[in-house]
Design an enzyme around this catalytic site. Structure first.
Site, mmCIF file in Angstrom:
data_model
loop_
_atom_site.group_PDB
_atom_site.id
_atom_site.type_symbol
_atom_site.label_atom_id
_atom_site.label_comp_id
_atom_site.label_asym_id
_atom_site.label_seq_id
_atom_site.Cartn_x
_atom_site.Cartn_y
_atom_site.Cartn_z
ATOM 1 N N LYS A 1 0.843 -1.205 0.000
ATOM 2 C CA LYS A 1 0.000 0.000 0.000
ATOM 3 C C LYS A 1 0.876 1.251 0.000
ATOM 4 C CE LYS A 1 -3.408 2.462 2.731
ATOM 5 N NZ LYS A 1 -4.357 2.489 3.821
ATOM 6 N N GLU B 1 10.412 -4.677 4.601
ATOM 7 C CA GLU B 1 10.437 -6.101 4.226
ATOM 8 C C GLU B 1 10.161 -6.263 2.731
ATOM 9 O OE1 GLU B 1 8.896 -4.797 6.794
ATOM 10 O OE2 GLU B 1 8.853 -6.130 8.529
ATOM 11 N N GLY C 1 -4.904 -1.645 4.858
ATOM 12 C CA GLY C 1 -4.147 -2.802 4.393
ATOM 13 C C GLY C 1 -4.859 -4.114 4.697
ATOM 14 N N ARG C 2 -5.380 -4.244 5.908
ATOM 15 C CA ARG C 2 -6.015 -5.514 6.307
ATOM 16 C C ARG C 2 -7.421 -5.668 5.729
ATOM 17 N NH1 ARG C 2 -4.846 -1.963 10.151
ATOM 18 N NH2 ARG C 2 -6.467 -1.053 11.464
ATOM 19 N N GLU D 1 -5.041 -5.994 14.686
ATOM 20 C CA GLU D 1 -4.484 -4.702 14.257
ATOM 21 C C GLU D 1 -5.603 -3.644 14.287
ATOM 22 O OE1 GLU D 1 -2.597 -3.669 10.216
ATOM 23 O OE2 GLU D 1 -0.886 -4.368 11.354
ATOM 24 N N HIS E 1 -6.629 -32.585 18.566
ATOM 25 C CA HIS E 1 -5.552 -33.405 19.114
ATOM 26 C C HIS E 1 -4.410 -32.545 19.618
ATOM 27 C CE1 HIS E 1 -7.576 -37.006 17.679
ATOM 28 N NE2 HIS E 1 -7.943 -36.229 16.666
ATOM 29 N N LYS F 1 9.134 -0.379 13.898
ATOM 30 C CA LYS F 1 9.727 -0.086 12.582
ATOM 31 C C LYS F 1 10.826 0.962 12.721
ATOM 32 C CE LYS F 1 5.518 -0.717 9.816
ATOM 33 N NZ LYS F 1 4.568 -0.040 8.940
#
Ligand code: F6P
Length: 556
Positions: free
Chosen positions: A209, A215, A278-279, A364, A395, A519
């Site tokens: 975005k 990263e 973004g999400r 977030e 399990h 960041k």
């Protein structure tokens, strides 16, 4: 400027809920036995989703009070403000319009002078055209070969949605064309995802975005070098990189100037807008890798599914408004019954990344300590969302769900028709799988009493260990099949649940300032890690010792 939030704890409904919670003794066994209408009354439909809330810890009074709480905090008005494009993302002074990404074309919507309808559908048209060219082989790499692998480079919302949906819709993918997803700056991620790929048939989508995420830009540079080195080693290109980059790199971003600065031709870039968080962006051009994988038609079905839930949220009566009810129910668990986590348990292997996707969406969005007017929150907020597909979870961690001391509301999700209807002799394996879904929600709700344990001949000394208290709340969500539309409906369902909780708590669910400090500090720490003694000396003693350990142990 947005109205200050209503403090939920000052409402009359909150006082009612607090009174109801005081000494609250859930008893699902009796509630079911005494009330034959309970299941009908508490089962709802939203689009194709069949949502059974009856195994939750609530009765009429709690439900009434929760609905009253929604009214008192102005849930409907805030929802309408969101759909209308008001700046409900207050701290960033932005509209919140992910719902506009899935509106059918031709429904006018102008926000802040932008013709949203025209812009959304113009980008969609370009994404669809690009995807068609890749899928048909018309888009070739620099050697003229068709593309076989699309690698999405992105992180957070620029990764989790596409990868989750790519996995969920595996049966709809085009044969001979795969996607891979590189997100982590740990170089292992790129190394593993690039392994075995041929640069000549690989196309990268750099999805960011902001186009400023460390990263993603690092991985994009890494992939660019891998591409050019590989093509050069194969004698496919000379000194001129531009053509190779143009044919093997496209970008998705709101910052098209930065895309150009990175060296990607703006003609090969797909934009979106600052009013898409973004999400909340899987349905924007961020979903380009998915469009390539499943095709425009299927992607359009995903959008239509999301829109169906938006319409449900916008128009359904509050008492039958599924995302609002589920969000309010979460408030009941968090603020009145003390739940801190929420399990999401898909009984659909294809949804194995859905809990991870929901972690960003919910945490977030609502992991905040201040309200949208800058004042502190007045009650607990947020929940830790987590989960794994059934039956694997059974399990692993279900022991705690059944007999632990923590309250963990859980959403069970399943579809009636499996993607891969295998049988084992006469046994319908998917039926057996779903028998586990039904059995688990039943066991969690109704448990097993000491007398029932004794009746099985259990030795008295171990009766307590074998008792199941029950009254462990679950919501069962079922749909006919995991189609693109149903996946879209599930995504939108949780978006609106998250929204509901944010409104009750007075939170801006659309900013994420809490990710910034880490960041910033990573940038400050990086020189020390690179061996700068002065920068190392500026660190606190613990950080300095950790960096020294790293410097002393690398390259061994
Ligand atoms: O660091 C958090 C975050 O900003 C998320 O909100 C976002 O989805 C992710 O990073 C990636 O950001 P971008 O798409 O701008 O690279």
């Amino acid at each position: 400027m947005s109205e200050p939030p209503v403090d939920p704890t000052t409402t009359e409904a909150w006082a009612r809920l607090a009174a109801l919670a005081d000494g609250f003794v859930p008893d699902l066994r009796s509630w079911f036995a005494d009330d034959p209408g309970r299941v009908d009354r508490l089962t709802f439909t939203a689009g194709d989703l069949h949502v059974d809330l009856s195994k939750n810890l609530l009765g009429e009074q709690v439900l009434d009070a929760l609905l009253a709480l929604g009214e008192e905090v102005g849930l409907a008005a805030r929802r309408d403000a969101m759909f209308a494009g008001e700046h409900i993302n207050v701290t960033e002074d932005r509209a919140v319009l992910h719902t506009a990404l899935r509106r059918p074309a031709g429904e006018p919507l102008e926000v802040d002078g932008q013709d949203v309808d025209a812009d959304v559908h113009e980008v969609l048209r370009r994404v669809y055209d690009f995807a068609d060219r890749v899928r048909s082989g018309a888009w070739t790499g620099v050697t003229g070969q068709r593309i076989r692998t699309v690698v999405n480079i992105g992180i957070g919302g620029s990764d989790l949605g596409p990868v989750m949906a790519y996995e969920a819709l595996a049966p709809y993918r085009q044969d001979g064309l795969q996607c891979r997803f590189i997100s982590n700056i740990d170089p292992t991620d790129a190394a593993q995802k690039l392994a075995g790929l041929d640069p000549a048939t690989t196309l990268f989508i750099v999805s960011s975005k902001t186009f400023g995420t460390l990263e993603t830009l690092t991985n994009a540079r890494l992939c660019k070098a891998w591409l050019l080195d590989g093509l050069r080693a194969a004698g496919a290109i000379g000194d001129d990189d531009a053509d190779a980059v143009a044919r093997h790199f496209v970008a998705v971003s709101t910052a098209l100037d930065k895309v150009a600065a990175f060296g990607i031709d703006p003609a090969n870039a797909f934009g979106f807008w600052d009013w898409v968080g973004g999400r909340y962006s899987v349905d924007s051009a961020i979903g380009t890798s998915l469009v390539v994988a499943i095709g425009p038609e299927r992607f359009a079905e995903l959008l239509a599914g999301m829109h169906a839930i938006d319409e449900h949220v916008r128009t359904a009566d509050p008492a039958a408004n599924v995302p609002a009810l589920m969000g309010l129910l979460n408030v009941w668990y968090v603020n009145f019954l003390g739940a801190q986590t929420h399990a999401v348990l898909p009984y659909a292997q294809l949804l194995h990344r859905f809990p991870a996707y929901l972690q960003q969406l919910t945490m977030e969005s609502n992991g905040k300590g201040v309200r949208w007017d800058g004042t502190p929150v007045t009650t607990e907020t947020g929940e830790v969302f987590w989960g794994e597909p059934g039956t694997n979870g059974q399990h692993a961690f279900f022991q705690l769900l059944h007999q632990g001391t923590l309250l963990v509301p859980a959403d069970f999700i399943a579809v009636a028709d499996p993607a891969y209807p295998l049988t084992d002799g006469d046994t319908d394996v998917h039926g057996l799988f779903l028998a586990n879904f039904f059995a688990q929600t039943k066991a969690l709700a109704f448990g097993k009493t000491a007398d029932e344990v004794r009746a099985e001949g259990t030795a008295e000394a171990i009766v307590p260990a074998r008792v199941f208290e029950g009254n462990r709340p679950t919501t069962s969500i079922m749909a006919p099949a995991l189609t693109p539309s149903v996946l879209g409906q599930l995504i939108a369902l949780y978006e609106h649940i998250t929204f509901t909780q944010g409104v009750v708590w007075g939170i801006d669910s659309f900013d994420q300032w809490g990710v910034e400090l880490g960041k910033q500090l990573a940038q400050q720490v990086a020189p020390a890690v690179a061996g700068d003694a002065e920068a190392l000396a500026e660190q606190d003693p613990s950080t300095s010792a950790l960096i020294s350990y790293y410097l002393g142990h690398r390259d061994r």
